[in-house]
Design a protein around this motif. Structure first.
Motif, PDB file in Angstrom:
ATOM      1  N   TYR A  68       0.813  -1.206   0.000  1.00 45.49           N
ATOM      2  CA  TYR A  68       0.000   0.000   0.000  1.00 45.49           C
ATOM      3  C   TYR A  68       0.851   1.263   0.000  1.00 45.49           C
ATOM      4  CZ  TYR A  68      -4.863  -1.447   0.577  1.00 45.49           C
ATOM      5  OH  TYR A  68      -6.126  -1.923   0.367  1.00 45.49           O
ATOM      6  N   GLY A  69       2.135   1.147   0.267  1.00 46.83           N
ATOM      7  CA  GLY A  69       2.976   2.338   0.335  1.00 46.83           C
ATOM      8  C   GLY A  69       2.682   3.116   1.599  1.00 46.83           C
ATOM      9  N   THR A  70       2.334   4.400   1.454  1.00 50.21           N
ATOM     10  CA  THR A  70       2.077   5.234   2.623  1.00 50.21           C
ATOM     11  C   THR A  70       0.687   5.020   3.193  1.00 50.21           C
ATOM     12  OG1 THR A  70       1.331   7.044   1.189  1.00 50.21           O
ATOM     13  CG2 THR A  70       3.652   7.010   1.804  1.00 50.21           C
ATOM     14  N   GLN A  71      -0.206   4.375   2.459  1.00 54.31           N
ATOM     15  CA  GLN A  71      -1.586   4.185   2.905  1.00 54.31           C
ATOM     16  C   GLN A  71      -1.789   2.741   3.357  1.00 54.31           C
ATOM     17  OE1 GLN A  71      -3.742   6.630   3.279  1.00 54.31           O
ATOM     18  NE2 GLN A  71      -5.213   5.235   4.181  1.00 54.31           N
ATOM     19  N   ARG A  72      -1.108   2.369   4.415  1.00 52.18           N
ATOM     20  CA  ARG A  72      -1.206   1.003   4.915  1.00 52.18           C
ATOM     21  C   ARG A  72      -2.412   0.859   5.828  1.00 52.18           C
ATOM     22  NH1 ARG A  72       5.112  -0.269   6.483  1.00 52.18           N
ATOM     23  NH2 ARG A  72       5.983   0.118   4.416  1.00 52.18           N
ATOM     24  N   VAL A  73      -3.122  -0.242   5.676  1.00 49.62           N
ATOM     25  CA  VAL A  73      -4.269  -0.541   6.519  1.00 49.62           C
ATOM     26  C   VAL A  73      -3.769  -1.043   7.866  1.00 49.62           C
ATOM     27  CG1 VAL A  73      -6.310  -1.987   6.769  1.00 49.62           C
ATOM     28  CG2 VAL A  73      -5.675  -1.109   4.517  1.00 49.62           C
ATOM     29  N   PRO A  74      -4.279  -0.510   8.987  1.00 47.66           N
ATOM     30  CA  PRO A  74      -3.885  -1.063  10.285  1.00 47.66           C
ATOM     31  C   PRO A  74      -4.269  -2.535  10.386  1.00 47.66           C
ATOM     32  CG  PRO A  74      -4.977   1.056  10.570  1.00 47.66           C
ATOM     33  CD  PRO A  74      -5.158   0.669   9.126  1.00 47.66           C
ATOM     34  N   MET A  75      -3.276  -3.399  10.590  1.00 48.72           N
ATOM     35  CA  MET A  75      -3.502  -4.831  10.771  1.00 48.72           C
ATOM     36  C   MET A  75      -3.189  -5.180  12.216  1.00 48.72           C
ATOM     37  SD  MET A  75      -2.113  -6.896   7.442  1.00 48.72           S
ATOM     38  CE  MET A  75      -3.101  -6.951   5.934  1.00 48.72           C
ATOM     39  N   LEU A  76      -4.156  -5.809  12.878  1.00 48.55           N
ATOM     40  CA  LEU A  76      -3.980  -6.117  14.289  1.00 48.55           C
ATOM     41  C   LEU A  76      -4.357  -7.560  14.576  1.00 48.55           C
ATOM     42  CD1 LEU A  76      -5.284  -2.946  14.151  1.00 48.55           C
ATOM     43  CD2 LEU A  76      -4.452  -3.079  16.485  1.00 48.55           C
ATOM     44  N   ASP A  77      -3.730  -8.093  15.597  1.00 51.00           N
ATOM     45  CA  ASP A  77      -4.011  -9.460  16.014  1.00 51.00           C
ATOM     46  C   ASP A  77      -5.291  -9.495  16.828  1.00 51.00           C
ATOM     47  OD1 ASP A  77      -3.754 -12.164  16.648  1.00 51.00           O
ATOM     48  OD2 ASP A  77      -2.589 -11.724  18.447  1.00 51.00           O
ATOM     49  N   TRP A  78      -6.327 -10.116  16.271  1.00 52.73           N
ATOM     50  CA  TRP A  78      -7.561 -10.471  16.958  1.00 52.73           C
ATOM     51  C   TRP A  78      -8.498  -9.294  17.236  1.00 52.73           C
ATOM     52  CZ3 TRP A  78      -8.838 -15.493  17.454  1.00 52.73           C
ATOM     53  CH2 TRP A  78     -10.003 -15.805  18.184  1.00 52.73           C
ATOM     54  N   GLU A  79      -7.980  -8.171  17.730  1.00 50.51           N
ATOM     55  CA  GLU A  79      -8.864  -7.114  18.207  1.00 50.51           C
ATOM     56  C   GLU A  79      -8.322  -5.738  17.844  1.00 50.51           C
ATOM     57  OE1 GLU A  79     -11.142  -6.304  22.382  1.00 50.51           O
ATOM     58  OE2 GLU A  79      -8.954  -6.198  22.473  1.00 50.51           O
ATOM     59  N   ALA A  80      -9.252  -4.812  17.566  1.00 49.30           N
ATOM     60  CA  ALA A  80      -8.875  -3.419  17.338  1.00 49.30           C
ATOM     61  C   ALA A  80      -9.834  -2.519  18.112  1.00 49.30           C
ATOM     62  CB  ALA A  80      -8.937  -3.076  15.848  1.00 49.30           C
ATOM     63  N   ARG A  81      -9.276  -1.571  18.803  1.00 49.22           N
ATOM     64  CA  ARG A  81     -10.063  -0.542  19.482  1.00 49.22           C
ATOM     65  C   ARG A  81      -9.648   0.794  18.886  1.00 49.22           C
ATOM     66  NH1 ARG A  81      -9.586  -2.583  25.818  1.00 49.22           N
ATOM     67  NH2 ARG A  81      -9.948  -4.807  25.369  1.00 49.22           N
ATOM     68  N   PHE A  82     -10.585   1.452  18.210  1.00 48.04           N
ATOM     69  CA  PHE A  82     -10.236   2.693  17.529  1.00 48.04           C
ATOM     70  C   PHE A  82     -11.390   3.683  17.587  1.00 48.04           C
ATOM     71  CE2 PHE A  82     -12.069  -0.155  14.418  1.00 48.04           C
ATOM     72  CZ  PHE A  82     -12.833   0.633  13.571  1.00 48.04           C
ATOM     73  N   THR A  83     -11.070   4.935  17.333  1.00 46.47           N
ATOM     74  CA  THR A  83     -12.078   5.991  17.309  1.00 46.47           C
ATOM     75  C   THR A  83     -12.145   6.591  15.909  1.00 46.47           C
ATOM     76  OG1 THR A  83     -10.471   7.683  18.000  1.00 46.47           O
ATOM     77  CG2 THR A  83     -11.729   6.578  19.738  1.00 46.47           C
ATOM     78  N   LEU A  84     -13.365   6.761  15.424  1.00 47.62           N
ATOM     79  CA  LEU A  84     -13.583   7.551  14.214  1.00 47.62           C
ATOM     80  C   LEU A  84     -13.683   9.005  14.629  1.00 47.62           C
ATOM     81  CD1 LEU A  84     -16.310   5.652  12.138  1.00 47.62           C
ATOM     82  CD2 LEU A  84     -13.853   5.713  11.723  1.00 47.62           C
ATOM     83  N   GLN A  85     -12.823   9.841  14.103  1.00 47.58           N
ATOM     84  CA  GLN A  85     -12.797  11.253  14.464  1.00 47.58           C
ATOM     85  C   GLN A  85     -13.161  12.096  13.245  1.00 47.58           C
ATOM     86  OE1 GLN A  85      -8.914  12.045  16.139  1.00 47.58           O
ATOM     87  NE2 GLN A  85      -9.342  10.875  17.999  1.00 47.58           N
ATOM     88  N   PHE A  86     -14.349  12.715  13.296  1.00 46.24           N
ATOM     89  CA  PHE A  86     -14.810  13.535  12.187  1.00 46.24           C
ATOM     90  C   PHE A  86     -14.298  14.968  12.328  1.00 46.24           C
ATOM     91  CE2 PHE A  86     -17.596   9.947  11.911  1.00 46.24           C
ATOM     92  CZ  PHE A  86     -17.919   9.846  10.566  1.00 46.24           C
ATOM     93  N   ALA A  87     -14.376  15.697  11.232  1.00 48.59           N
ATOM     94  CA  ALA A  87     -13.818  17.051  11.190  1.00 48.59           C
ATOM     95  C   ALA A  87     -14.480  17.984  12.191  1.00 48.59           C
ATOM     96  CB  ALA A  87     -13.945  17.616   9.769  1.00 48.59           C
ATOM     97  N   ASN A  88     -15.770  17.754  12.510  1.00 46.42           N
ATOM     98  CA  ASN A  88     -16.477  18.640  13.438  1.00 46.42           C
ATOM     99  C   ASN A  88     -16.244  18.266  14.899  1.00 46.42           C
ATOM    100  OD1 ASN A  88     -17.962  16.307  13.669  1.00 46.42           O
ATOM    101  ND2 ASN A  88     -19.917  17.211  13.048  1.00 46.42           N
ATOM    102  N   GLY A  89     -15.354  17.302  15.151  1.00 48.37           N
ATOM    103  CA  GLY A  89     -15.008  16.935  16.510  1.00 48.37           C
ATOM    104  C   GLY A  89     -15.786  15.766  17.075  1.00 48.37           C
TER     105      GLY A  89
END
Length: 273
Positions: free
Chosen positions: A155-176
């Protein structure tokens, strides 16, 4: 004492000095701890305030004879051609048989080589905009996680986060506005009466999570209610995946579900609730 008549050479010690071992292990731990902490509720930024959709893709098992390719192709086309739609892979992208189950390759038409080509196609060439890619139990069985990581580097600079079993993440929109998402191949806990028992448990013991999703068990369910003690109403999901015609499930008396292979969730940063 009689003088020695034999003189031995001073052989250099081939072992790494223990101080250097300790220094190296210290650096390794600090690097691993930094990587571990970076994966705790990592942010994915959306540079817009329009609603987006996330397709939580159930276990594909791409190389299995029972993979529902007609439906999977339809879902991939929708994800690829719909503006603002992204996807999260819940794991078990391929059978990746290993250990005593490696004999299962004799029961499928797809070779290991072709299976890896299918995985690479889904990751890199299908046109799906991946947000997160999880490694499931089959990737552990076949020890293929490292191979997927190497594919991901294309993917070059646009690599998809690959994680073992579980991912905890936040979607952060432009309006906060933020949405907290906990995606896992599976959550601990089982109940014959409630297919999202493990998901509910994760929500109860979680920290104000908006959406929890898992797969693994080849059945699906969606549930939601208000947790007054946390002040939220988490959406709790189990996705079925695309493996059909499962002889093992049939032998243990399971009925195959027809729906829920993947489940789409819409996130609207302009919603009032």
């Amino acid at each position: 004492m009689k003088p020695a008549i034999v003189e031995f050479p001073d052989l250099a010690d081939e072992s790494e000095p223990i101080e250097e071992v300790i220094d190296r292990m210290t650096r390794n731990f600090e690097r691993a701890k930094k990587a571990h902490d970076a994966r705790k509720w990592f942010p994915i930024k959306i540079r817009d305030n329009k609603p987006i959709g996330i397709l939580f893709v159930g276990d594909p098992h791409l190389d299995d004879n029972g993979c529902h390719w007609p439906l999977l192709r339809e879902h991939i086309d929708i994800a690829k051609n719909t503006e603002g739609m992204f996807a999260v892979n819940i794991g078990d992208v391929g059978n990746d048989w290993g250990g005593r189950l490696i004999k299962k390759y004799a029961d499928q038409d797809t070779s290991v080589h072709t299976a890896r080509r299918l995985v690479e196609w889904l990751l890199l060439e299908s046109g799906v905009s991946w947000l997160v890619w999880l490694h499931g139990n089959h990737q552990h069985m076949g020890d293929s996680s490292a191979l997927h990581e190497q594919m991901n580097k294309r993917y070059g600079t646009q690599r998809v986060p690959m994680l073992d079993w579980e991912a905890r993440f936040t979607l952060q929109f432009a309006n906060g506005v933020e949405f907290r998402i906990n995606a896992a191949h599976d959550f601990a806990g089982n109940s014959m009466w409630n297919p999202v028992h493990g998901v509910v448990k994760a929500a109860k013991f979680g920290n104000d999570i908006d959406v929890l999703v898992c797969g693994h068990k080849h059945n699906w369910a969606v549930s939601q209610w208000e947790q007054a003690e946390q002040g939220n109403a988490p959406l709790m999901i189990r996705v079925r995946g695309y493996k059909h015609l499962d002889g093992f499930a049939r032998r243990i008396g399971k009925y195959e579900q027809d729906e829920g292979q993947s489940i789409l969730v819409v996130f609207d940063p302009n919603a009032t609730t």
